[in-house]
Design an enzyme around this catalytic site. Sequence first.
Site, PDB file in Angstrom:
ATOM      1  N   CYS A  70      -4.976  -2.849  -7.763  1.00  0.00           N
ATOM      2  CA  CYS A  70      -4.418  -3.671  -6.696  1.00  0.00           C
ATOM      3  C   CYS A  70      -3.080  -4.299  -7.072  1.00  0.00           C
ATOM      4  CB  CYS A  70      -5.401  -4.786  -6.320  1.00  0.00           C
ATOM      5  SG  CYS A  70      -6.921  -4.184  -5.581  1.00  0.00           S
ATOM      6  N   ARG A 101      -1.618  -6.777   0.179  1.00  0.00           N
ATOM      7  CA  ARG A 101      -2.796  -5.921   0.021  1.00  0.00           C
ATOM      8  C   ARG A 101      -4.002  -6.734  -0.451  1.00  0.00           C
ATOM      9  NH1 ARG A 101      -4.014  -0.862  -4.146  1.00  0.00           N
ATOM     10  NH2 ARG A 101      -5.849  -0.120  -3.024  1.00  0.00           N
TER      11      ARG A 101
END
Length: 298
Positions: A193, A239
């Site tokens: 991530c 995100r």
Amino acid sequence: MSSQAFFMGSQPQQKILGYLALLLSVLVLFVPVFYDLFVNVWNSDTQSHGPIVLGIAIWFFYFKTNQILEKRPVIRPAPLIGWSFIICGALIYLVGYSQSVYIFSVISLVAILCGLICIVFGVKTVLKYWFALFFFVFLMPWPASIIDAITQPMKIAVSFASEHLLYALDYPIARSGVIIQIGQYKLLVADACAGLNSLFTLEAIGLLYINVINHQAFWRNVLLAILIVPISFTSNVLRVCTLALITYHFGDEAGQGFLHNFSGMILFMTALVLIIVIDTLIQKLAEHFKIKPLLSQD
């Protein structure tokens, strides 16, 4: 038939196909290397950007070849320099492949491509390929020590920004290091991530955009290149926030399932949109303040 007659003939398609045949022969040589990368390296979270970058690199090399052939470059083959590059590249290839040092394998690919271009076109044409060759740097699997040193501060920064953004939106959120708790759910900000895989891919996409657009103003290209880093950071924050909100509203299974993978597409789309928006904004400001391209690119 000489290389000049072949590549500068009356049929552009024949020139392109001939040069692509040379390029494909090199790629066949590196099939074992790419196979090992797919099986042993690129299937991990920290290196999953590899296949994406490889596809972009091959496309851009083809794109740059078309550009160069359309301008009918002056062909001055340099076989001595070219074979020197190829021999050095072959030696590096043997060491890298035999010892599974994939950084050496990628460097050998760049060296062999430089040699082929020198033999076919000449040294000056190699300089026109500089970015296409430099782009292969993003394929290199860096040592774990370097990845960990860069990834950990990045994950902490992304976690910190995500926590404060969601807190400002009145969500029940807390953070401990790279662990975010939102409601009853705990989320780990992993390398996938906020690690090198996303940063490398976003950097690659951003630099590719700059080189394809190729603004006349040199300062504009430099400014965009610098801004790619905060754009990448912003995209990663968005995100993480998206995944946190999906988990909070739809449960842990939704956050770790299909929507988790789909958020990766959102990451890259967000970065590309931000690059285009910022580029447009820079253009508007340059026109408003009548900033001239003091330094321009050929």
